[in-house]
Scaffold this motif. Structure first.
Motif, mmCIF file in Angstrom:
data_model
loop_
_atom_site.group_PDB
_atom_site.id
_atom_site.type_symbol
_atom_site.label_atom_id
_atom_site.label_comp_id
_atom_site.label_asym_id
_atom_site.label_seq_id
_atom_site.Cartn_x
_atom_site.Cartn_y
_atom_site.Cartn_z
ATOM 1 N N LEU A 287 0.828 -1.211 0.000
ATOM 2 C CA LEU A 287 0.000 0.000 0.000
ATOM 3 C C LEU A 287 0.861 1.259 0.000
ATOM 4 O O LEU A 287 0.551 2.233 -0.697
ATOM 5 C CB LEU A 287 -0.936 0.015 1.209
ATOM 6 C CG LEU A 287 -2.166 -0.865 1.118
ATOM 7 C CD1 LEU A 287 -2.909 -0.880 2.450
ATOM 8 C CD2 LEU A 287 -3.085 -0.396 0.021
ATOM 9 N N GLY A 288 1.951 1.242 0.783
ATOM 10 C CA GLY A 288 2.846 2.394 0.794
ATOM 11 C C GLY A 288 3.463 2.641 -0.564
ATOM 12 O O GLY A 288 3.527 3.780 -1.039
ATOM 13 N N VAL A 289 3.929 1.582 -1.219
ATOM 14 C CA VAL A 289 4.511 1.726 -2.558
ATOM 15 C C VAL A 289 3.446 2.192 -3.559
ATOM 16 O O VAL A 289 3.690 3.061 -4.401
ATOM 17 C CB VAL A 289 5.172 0.399 -3.001
ATOM 18 C CG1 VAL A 289 5.559 0.425 -4.482
ATOM 19 C CG2 VAL A 289 6.373 0.100 -2.118
ATOM 20 N N TRP A 290 2.241 1.618 -3.442
ATOM 21 C CA TRP A 290 1.157 1.996 -4.341
ATOM 22 C C TRP A 290 0.779 3.473 -4.193
ATOM 23 O O TRP A 290 0.619 4.178 -5.188
ATOM 24 C CB TRP A 290 -0.065 1.116 -4.092
ATOM 25 C CG TRP A 290 -1.228 1.416 -4.965
ATOM 26 C CD1 TRP A 290 -1.330 1.204 -6.306
ATOM 27 C CD2 TRP A 290 -2.471 2.007 -4.575
ATOM 28 N NE1 TRP A 290 -2.543 1.604 -6.781
ATOM 29 C CE2 TRP A 290 -3.284 2.116 -5.718
ATOM 30 C CE3 TRP A 290 -2.982 2.446 -3.356
ATOM 31 C CZ2 TRP A 290 -4.551 2.639 -5.688
ATOM 32 C CZ3 TRP A 290 -4.253 2.970 -3.318
ATOM 33 C CH2 TRP A 290 -5.023 3.074 -4.469
ATOM 34 N N VAL A 291 0.688 3.947 -2.950
ATOM 35 C CA VAL A 291 0.370 5.368 -2.730
ATOM 36 C C VAL A 291 1.486 6.233 -3.243
ATOM 37 O O VAL A 291 1.257 7.292 -3.858
ATOM 38 C CB VAL A 291 0.089 5.631 -1.234
ATOM 39 C CG1 VAL A 291 -0.005 7.119 -0.950
ATOM 40 C CG2 VAL A 291 -1.187 4.938 -0.785
ATOM 41 N N MET A 292 2.737 5.816 -3.050
ATOM 42 C CA MET A 292 3.885 6.591 -3.516
ATOM 43 C C MET A 292 3.891 6.678 -5.041
ATOM 44 O O MET A 292 4.121 7.760 -5.616
ATOM 45 C CB MET A 292 5.183 5.945 -3.013
ATOM 46 C CG MET A 292 6.411 6.790 -3.166
ATOM 47 S SD MET A 292 7.906 5.957 -2.580
ATOM 48 C CE MET A 292 7.542 5.787 -0.850
ATOM 49 N N VAL A 293 3.606 5.569 -5.722
ATOM 50 C CA VAL A 293 3.583 5.557 -7.185
ATOM 51 C C VAL A 293 2.393 6.352 -7.698
ATOM 52 O O VAL A 293 2.513 7.086 -8.703
ATOM 53 C CB VAL A 293 3.558 4.103 -7.704
ATOM 54 C CG1 VAL A 293 3.260 4.039 -9.183
ATOM 55 C CG2 VAL A 293 4.873 3.408 -7.395
#
Length: 159
Positions: A150-156
């Motif tokens: 989720l953190g990577v997805w929000v960052m992307v």
């Protein structure tokens, strides 16, 4: 409407922007914390998590204390029943020793069943605790992966 001033709305927008900027890093950090924790085996060093050792170490005292507790719970009624009824009936009967013995056996059977159930429940709880410990490790692992993803997805998604 609703008492929202322009200043309050501006402050809320600033907080929302700050949260959007920090959220992916926070999710990844929490995910890494859960991931590290899922691989770490925790040893409980306090006495409440080591009941089999306590029972082995304090077997006689534990049995004595359990017997005292049960005696205090049942003592007034048992004393009146035994000394007030059983001994006079035993003395008057043809087999004076059999009446108190039969009373003792009849009185001890429910306690034997109670102690057996307590031992069975303790074993079942220990097995359940071990199972839940394994389940918790896997849940922590998958929760960690979910937070990191989720953190990577929000960052992307923000870039």
């Amino acid at each position: 409407g609703w008492g929202m001033t322009a200043r309050w709305q501006t402050q809320m927008m600033a907080w929302t922007e700050l949260l959007e900027a920090v959220l992916p890093y926070l999710l990844i950090a929490i995910g890494i914390f859960f991931l590290i924790r899922s691989f770490r085996h925790e040893h409980h060093h306090d006495s409440c998590h080591n009941s089999p050792a306590i029972i082995r170490r304090d077997l006689h005292w534990g049995a004595f204390l359990l017997g005292m507790l049960l005696a205090f719970l049942f003592c007034p009624e048992s004393a009146v029943f035994f000394f007030g009824m059983m001994l006079p009936v035993g003395v008057a009967s043809a087999y004076p020793l059999m009446v108190p013995v039969l009373y003792g056996v009849g009185a001890i059977l429910p306690l034997v069943v109670l102690v057996w159930l307590m031992r069975f429940a303790q074993t079942a709880l220990q097995n359940y605790e071990q199972l839940m410990s394994r389940v918790q490790r896997w849940v922590n692992f998958f929760t960690a992966l979910l937070f990191i993803a989720l953190g990577v997805w929000v960052m992307v998604a923000e870039s």
